[in-house]
Design a protein around this motif. Structure first.
Motif, PDB file in Angstrom:
ATOM      1  N   SER A 192      91.010 -42.627 -36.803  1.00  0.00           N
ATOM      2  CA  SER A 192      90.401 -42.241 -35.533  1.00  0.00           C
ATOM      3  C   SER A 192      89.645 -40.934 -35.720  1.00  0.00           C
ATOM      4  O   SER A 192      90.106 -40.031 -36.416  1.00  0.00           O
ATOM      5  N   ARG A 193      88.482 -40.845 -35.071  1.00  0.00           N
ATOM      6  CA  ARG A 193      87.713 -39.592 -35.115  1.00  0.00           C
ATOM      7  C   ARG A 193      88.281 -38.574 -34.140  1.00  0.00           C
ATOM      8  O   ARG A 193      87.925 -37.411 -34.164  1.00  0.00           O
ATOM      9  N   LYS A 194      89.153 -39.045 -33.237  1.00  0.00           N
ATOM     10  CA  LYS A 194      89.766 -38.158 -32.263  1.00  0.00           C
ATOM     11  C   LYS A 194      91.250 -38.028 -32.563  1.00  0.00           C
ATOM     12  O   LYS A 194      91.825 -38.853 -33.265  1.00  0.00           O
ATOM     13  N   ILE A 195      91.865 -36.997 -32.025  1.00  0.00           N
ATOM     14  CA  ILE A 195      93.297 -36.786 -32.214  1.00  0.00           C
ATOM     15  C   ILE A 195      94.028 -37.305 -30.977  1.00  0.00           C
ATOM     16  O   ILE A 195      93.788 -36.850 -29.865  1.00  0.00           O
ATOM     17  N   PHE A 196      94.874 -38.310 -31.198  1.00  0.00           N
ATOM     18  CA  PHE A 196      95.670 -38.851 -30.110  1.00  0.00           C
ATOM     19  C   PHE A 196      97.133 -38.650 -30.435  1.00  0.00           C
ATOM     20  O   PHE A 196      97.539 -38.691 -31.596  1.00  0.00           O
ATOM     21  N   ARG A 197      97.905 -38.491 -29.402  1.00  0.00           N
ATOM     22  CA  ARG A 197      99.334 -38.334 -29.596  1.00  0.00           C
ATOM     23  C   ARG A 197      99.989 -39.712 -29.569  1.00  0.00           C
ATOM     24  O   ARG A 197      99.850 -40.456 -28.605  1.00  0.00           O
TER      25      ARG A 197
END
Length: 297
Positions: A25-30
């Motif tokens: 993922s290019r984003k940080i998800f919890r």
């Protein structure tokens, strides 16, 4: 609704290649659960992150006794947390996808199976839906390698003919799935009402969105001529046309402008767009093109 016989979605020679890949993922998800993916957060794994001073109440198992012997001070060893990634695959199963050889829908299923397999082998949370998925039958949430054949059965159950608009299908998906993660939309973008509203809804979800635009060779380079009666596969709209070389040239220019417009629309909104032909082998698409786009590594 026609019934499409099951196809072999995961070829044995493809599995060995997929085993070596992981979804990124290019984003940080919890994540919701512990997984195999390194997180920015500190937690428990074998991956060392840092030291910090010991404070009363810390777990004594994580004290570095070698440092204590040298410095006579207590330090706690910190490790990177490992967590799962949520991956949603949304497959357009409208009648227009039931075109070509292989059909665009079968190609979309093979692609969804390949990406789902990568996620399942890495303990990610996988959810595959079609645009026509209902609230009563939202489809399974899959996790772990043991869920591979359940995923394949679910994909084979998806049939063409769900002529719901792209916008309505995406809206229903967003209402059912409020979580964050990677969303991979596989579609031919053939909707007379346009794709913009559907994509705006996905932007609002703040997911990491990939749009895989699937077209057949017959659509990219049609080899037809003469007087024809064309019937729209989804709404039975009829057009009487005379196919000539100038008309085919104009069609190709219009298609190129449509693809460029979709790519530009996605890029300006932070979505990753990739147009592919069903002639491109799935293993090449995943291992080469999607790797370059950063979805897998």
């Amino acid at each position: 609704m026609s019934t499409v016989p099951p196809i072999q979605l995961l070829q044995p020679q493809l599995l060995a290649q997929l085993e070596r890949l992981e979804l990124i993922s290019r984003k940080i998800f919890r994540g919701r659960m512990k997984g195999e993916r390194r997180s920015k957060r500190k937690g428990q794994s074998v991956e060392f992150a840092d030291f910090r001073n010991y404070v009363a109440g810390d777990d004594l198992r994580f004290i570095d006794w070698n440092l204590y012997a040298r410095l006579d001070r207590l330090f706690l060893k910190l490790f990177l947390e490992e967590e799962d990634l949520h991956v949603y695959v949304l497959v357009d199963s409208s009648t227009s996808m039931d075109f070509g050889e292989p059909t665009k829908l079968n190609y979309a299923k093979q692609l969804a199976a390949a990406l789902g397999y990568i996620g399942l082998t890495r303990a990610d949370r996988i959810k595959i839906e079609s645009l026509g998925t209902s609230h009563r039958n939202p489809g399974p949430v899959l996790r772990g390698r043991a869920s591979v054949w359940r995923m394949v059965d679910h994909l084979n159950s998806i049939q063409p003919g769900e002529n719901i608009s792209l916008a309505q299908g995406v809206r229903n998906f967003c209402l059912r799935n409020q979580g964050k993660g990677i969303l991979i939309l596989i579609t031919d973008l053939m909707d007379k009402s346009g794709y913009e509203q559907a994509l705006r809804l996905l932007v609002a979800q703040q997911m990491d969105v990939y749009l895989l635009h699937v077209l057949s060779p017959e659509e990219l380079n049609p080899e037809i001529k003469g007087d024809l009666r064309l019937v729209d596969a989804e709404d039975a709209d009829i057009a009487e046309v005379t196919i000539s070389r100038p008309l085919l040239d104009r069609y190709k220019r219009t298609l190129a402008a449509f693809v460029d417009g979709a790519r530009d629309y996605c890029t300006r909104r932070g979505m990753n767009y990739l147009m592919t032909s069903t002639e491109t082998p799935v293993d090449k698409l995943v291992g080469t093109y999607l790797r370059k786009r950063g979805l897998v590594r």
